[in-house]
Design a protein around this motif. Structure first.
Motif, PDB file in Angstrom:
ATOM      1  N   UNK A 233       2.727   3.635  -9.402  1.00 32.30           N
ATOM      2  CA  UNK A 233       3.586   4.499  -8.604  1.00 32.30           C
ATOM      3  C   UNK A 233       3.778   4.069  -7.327  1.00 32.30           C
ATOM      4  N   UNK A 234       2.918   3.673  -6.526  1.00 33.50           N
ATOM      5  CA  UNK A 234       2.719   2.929  -5.177  1.00 33.50           C
ATOM      6  C   UNK A 234       3.538   1.634  -5.197  1.00 33.50           C
ATOM      7  N   UNK A 235       3.514   0.778  -6.318  1.00 31.44           N
ATOM      8  CA  UNK A 235       4.177  -0.496  -6.308  1.00 31.44           C
ATOM      9  C   UNK A 235       5.379  -0.172  -6.407  1.00 31.44           C
ATOM     10  N   UNK A 236       5.904   1.140  -7.378  1.00 31.28           N
ATOM     11  CA  UNK A 236       7.474   1.272  -7.089  1.00 31.28           C
ATOM     12  C   UNK A 236       8.120   1.606  -5.961  1.00 31.28           C
ATOM     13  N   UNK A 237       7.313   2.277  -5.160  1.00 29.25           N
ATOM     14  CA  UNK A 237       7.654   2.837  -3.624  1.00 29.25           C
ATOM     15  C   UNK A 237       7.654   1.239  -2.992  1.00 29.25           C
ATOM     16  N   UNK A 238       6.862   0.283  -3.002  1.00 30.79           N
ATOM     17  CA  UNK A 238       7.071  -0.737  -2.336  1.00 30.79           C
ATOM     18  C   UNK A 238       8.254  -1.685  -2.746  1.00 30.79           C
ATOM     19  N   UNK A 239       8.611  -1.560  -4.006  1.00 30.38           N
ATOM     20  CA  UNK A 239       9.955  -2.344  -4.578  1.00 30.38           C
ATOM     21  C   UNK A 239      10.971  -1.811  -3.917  1.00 30.38           C
ATOM     22  N   UNK A 240      11.069  -0.500  -3.594  1.00 36.30           N
ATOM     23  CA  UNK A 240      12.265   0.229  -3.157  1.00 36.30           C
ATOM     24  C   UNK A 240      12.359  -0.178  -1.736  1.00 36.30           C
ATOM     25  N   UNK A 241      11.330  -0.678  -0.933  1.00 37.45           N
ATOM     26  CA  UNK A 241      11.339  -0.876   0.387  1.00 37.45           C
ATOM     27  C   UNK A 241      11.734  -2.426   0.651  1.00 37.45           C
TER      28      UNK A 241
END
Length: 701
Positions: A164-172
């Motif tokens: 889930x945190x990797x997904x948030x990173x990709x959005x940044x």
């Protein structure tokens, strides 16, 4: 001065997300004074460190007062945590890009160690936006890399949390197209965990906020990112074969979460829009999977612009009763439109045919009966009496309330009489206490229903009464009443009487040793155990009885109640482990292993002790239970040994599940699964084949 804030922010960010993590002591800036003291005006008379520090503090207050808030004395903190997070992120980026103090490996270590610390999440996400994509790729590769042991699915927020945190990173990142490999690895990791959760039976867990937002964060990446099509194609096949359900659809089920992600990716729109709403309507009414239909309705309720009739329609008309029942809660939650909710419930009370859904509807109507004539009429039509609590609350006349309760106490339905007893116990009926006592005593002496008499005894401690008279009555029923439920309630009443009855201890010992019903003996034993926490003599009696044998549940509850008293006494400190090894009842030995793991968790040898029982206990059910108890503490070597060498297939199955949860990234696990696929047990062979189909695929970038 900028250096001051960065240096103050960095150490603070390591603290937890509470006020103390946002505090700077001005008196702690001495280390910075020597760096910047040349910029301070000369101090007349004494250019020492103290005066320089004071001048520095004055300069900070004057120039940066809007960023700082004074908490008292010389204690300051950032006015908002966002300043702390931003300054920490920029400091880390500066130390990596310009100063070269941090290496790529240092960055990757930072992300890997802080990924499960919510206090660091915003800092790390800000840092992602400040880094070049090639460095972010290295960070994400590290987060997505196989881990042994892996976070267990039983604690799903941690297993899914990294993804889930990797997904948030990709959005940044500024150019997500350069991270195609990481995007695909992320989606394949999510798919892998969903498939494992179904096969291992670990498909219900408590997830944190970022995991619940996984679908929204993936949808925010848009339509073009590589992982979208992979997930959509996978779910089309996986969702067409839903597992057996218990009759309830819950938002914390893995299947529900998988459906939520699929629905959000259909439109790949992070914001409410007509492009998103229309596919949801279509899936809510046309999808063959009940879980998808329920998820589509609830998601539509969140994103649709304003109230929609879709929820009411599906809650009434969906062909699956589990969907109708799960949506009922969402209907009731529409508190802003009470009339609409009431009208829906009244209509469903007439037309709902499934007994479980109908009972849920009537339950909600009972809650409305006090303020709604329509709800009361609907209950009457359904043959359900209005709850006495709401009925008496609407009556202002005490005489009328007394008459109503007397009628209810004489009702031919024992459930209505029991309900009347509970209403009397609240004292909110206008009936004076002496009359309440008389009515309860009458129920105890004359009522033929064990439930009514038991509830009357349970109501007595709430009232100030003659302990002696009613205590004698309770003593009589505890010894001589033929109904076990009444004896149990009477024993509890005698034990709870204040001041205590002199005969209470004798009664408890008698019922524990001689009552013909296990439930009464268990109640007496647990009450004695509670007293044994402060009375060593009683504690010794309880321990003696537990050693002798008897009802498994009662013995286990008695030891749990004694709790700290056992651990404080050197003579009984090892009792739980002794019983876990020597007791004749396998189920009780398993219960003692649970006590050893939970109540003695501070003892570092507890897991080691349970691990020994995984191998040495003669009963396979106990060995399997011990493996499950160890869970994420199970050494992979032990799981491999039991999966290979235990003579019982149930133990081998349990070992395979533990191994493929925590050791899912271990190459040795694949070798063992290939061997297990040839096991003599068809159940073991089937599980091994299903797990191989999931794990024998690349999972990392």
């Amino acid at each position: 001065m900028r250096r001051f804030f960065k240096r103050r922010a960095a150490p603070q960010s390591a603290a937890d997300a509470h006020a103390d993590g946002n505090i700077t002591l001005i008196t702690d800036v001495r280390g910075d004074v020597t760096v910047v003291s040349g910029t301070l005006p000369a101090q007349a008379g004494a250019p020492d460190t103290e005066s320089a520090c004071a001048a520095y503090a004055t300069r900070v207050r004057q120039r940066y007062g809007r960023l700082l808030s004074r908490f008292g004395g010389e204690v300051y903190g950032f006015v908002h945590r966002a300043f702390l997070e931003y300054l920490t992120a920029t400091d880390l980026a500066h130390r990596f890009h310009q100063q070269r103090e941090l290496t790529e490996e240092d960055l990757q270590d930072l992300f890997a160690t802080k990924v499960h610390d919510p206090a660091w999440h915003e800092i790390l996400l800000l840092l992602v936006g400040l880094l070049d994509e090639r460095f972010v790729a290295g960070v994400l590769d590290r987060l997505l890399a196989p881990r042994t042991p892996a976070p267990p699915l039983r604690n799903g927020d941690r297993a899914f949390g990294t993804l889930a945190f990797v997904a948030r990173c990709l959005a940044e990142v500024r150019r997500p197209g350069q991270l195609a490999a990481q995007s695909e690895a992320l989606v394949r990791g999510v798919i892998r965990l969903f498939e494992l959760s179904r096969v291992l039976g670990e498909d219900v867990w408590y997830r944190d906020g970022q995991v619940l937002d996984l679908g929204r964060n993936l949808a925010a990446l848009g339509e073009a990112w590589p992982g979208r099509r992979i997930y959509l194609d996978w779910y089309e096949e996986w969702g067409a074969q839903p597992p057996e359900r218990s009759g309830t659809i819950r938002e914390r089920d893995a299947g529900y979460q998988a459906a939520d992600i699929w629905l959000r990716l259909l439109a790949a729109s992070p914001a409410p829009s007509s492009l998103f709403v229309e596919p949801l309507r279509r899936e809510a009414t046309g999808n063959a999977d009940p879980v998808v239909r329920a998820a589509a309705v609830l998601l539509h309720e969140k994103v649709a612009p304003g109230p929609s009739p879709l929820l009411l329609h599906c809650a009434a008309e969906d062909p699956d009763p589990a969907v109708r029942r799960s949506l009922l809660g969402a209907v009731v939650a529409r508190a802003e439109n009470a009339a609409e909710v009431q009208g829906f419930l009244v209509a469903r009370s007439r037309h709902e045919e499934h007994p479980d859904v109908r009972e849920a509807v009537l339950h909600e109507l009972r809650g409305l009966a006090g303020d709604s004539p329509e709800a009361r009429q609907a209950l009457l039509r359904a043959g359900v009496a209005e709850p006495l609590a709401s009925l008496t609350a609407r009556i202002d006349d005490a005489t009328e309330a007394r008459a109503l309760l007397r009628d209810a106490l004489g009702d031919e339905d024992p459930e209505r009489r029991a309900e009347a007893v509970e209403v009397l116990a609240t004292g909110a009926t206008g009936v004076d206490e002496q009359e309440i006592l008389a009515l309860l005593k009458e129920r105890i002496e004359r009522d033929a229903s064990a439930e009514v008499v038991a509830r009357a005894f349970a109501a007595l401690p709430h009232l100030a009464h003659d302990v002696t008279e009613l205590g004698r009555l309770a003593l009589h029923h505890a010894r001589h009443d033929e109904r076990a439920e009444v004896r149990e309630a009477a024993v509890t009443h005698v034990a709870d009487s204040r001041p205590p009855l002199p005969e209470a201890r004798e009664l408890l010992l008698d019922r524990w040793q001689h009552d013909p019903e296990a439930r009464v003996r268990a109640e007496a034993l647990v009450i004695l155990a509670d007293r044994g926490r402060t009375d060593p003599e009683i504690a010794a009696l309880v321990v003696e009885q537990v050693r002798r044998g008897g009802d498994r549940s009662a013995r286990s509850m008695a030891l749990e109640t004694l709790g700290g008293a056992l651990r404080a006494d050197p003579a009984t400190r090892g009792l739980v482990r002794e019983l876990a090894v020597q007791d004749a009842d396998p189920g009780f030995r398993a219960a003692m292993l649970f006590h050893a793991m939970v109540n003695d968790s501070a003892d570092e040898t507890a897991a080691e002790f349970v691990g020994v029982r995984v191998v040495d206990d003669p009963d396979p059910a106990v060995r399997a239970s011990a493996l499950s108890l160890l869970g994420f503490s199970t050494p992979l070597s032990l799981a491999r040994d039991r999966a290979t060498h235990d003579e019982d297939p149930k133990v081998r199955l349990t070992a395979l599940r533990v191994l493929c949860d925590r050791g899912r990234d271990d190459p040795l696990t694949l070798d063992l699964l290939r061997a297990a696929a040839q096991d003599v047990s068809p159940d073991v062979r089937d599980l091994a084949a299903r797990l191989l189909a999931i794990l024998d695929r690349p999972s990392g970038p």
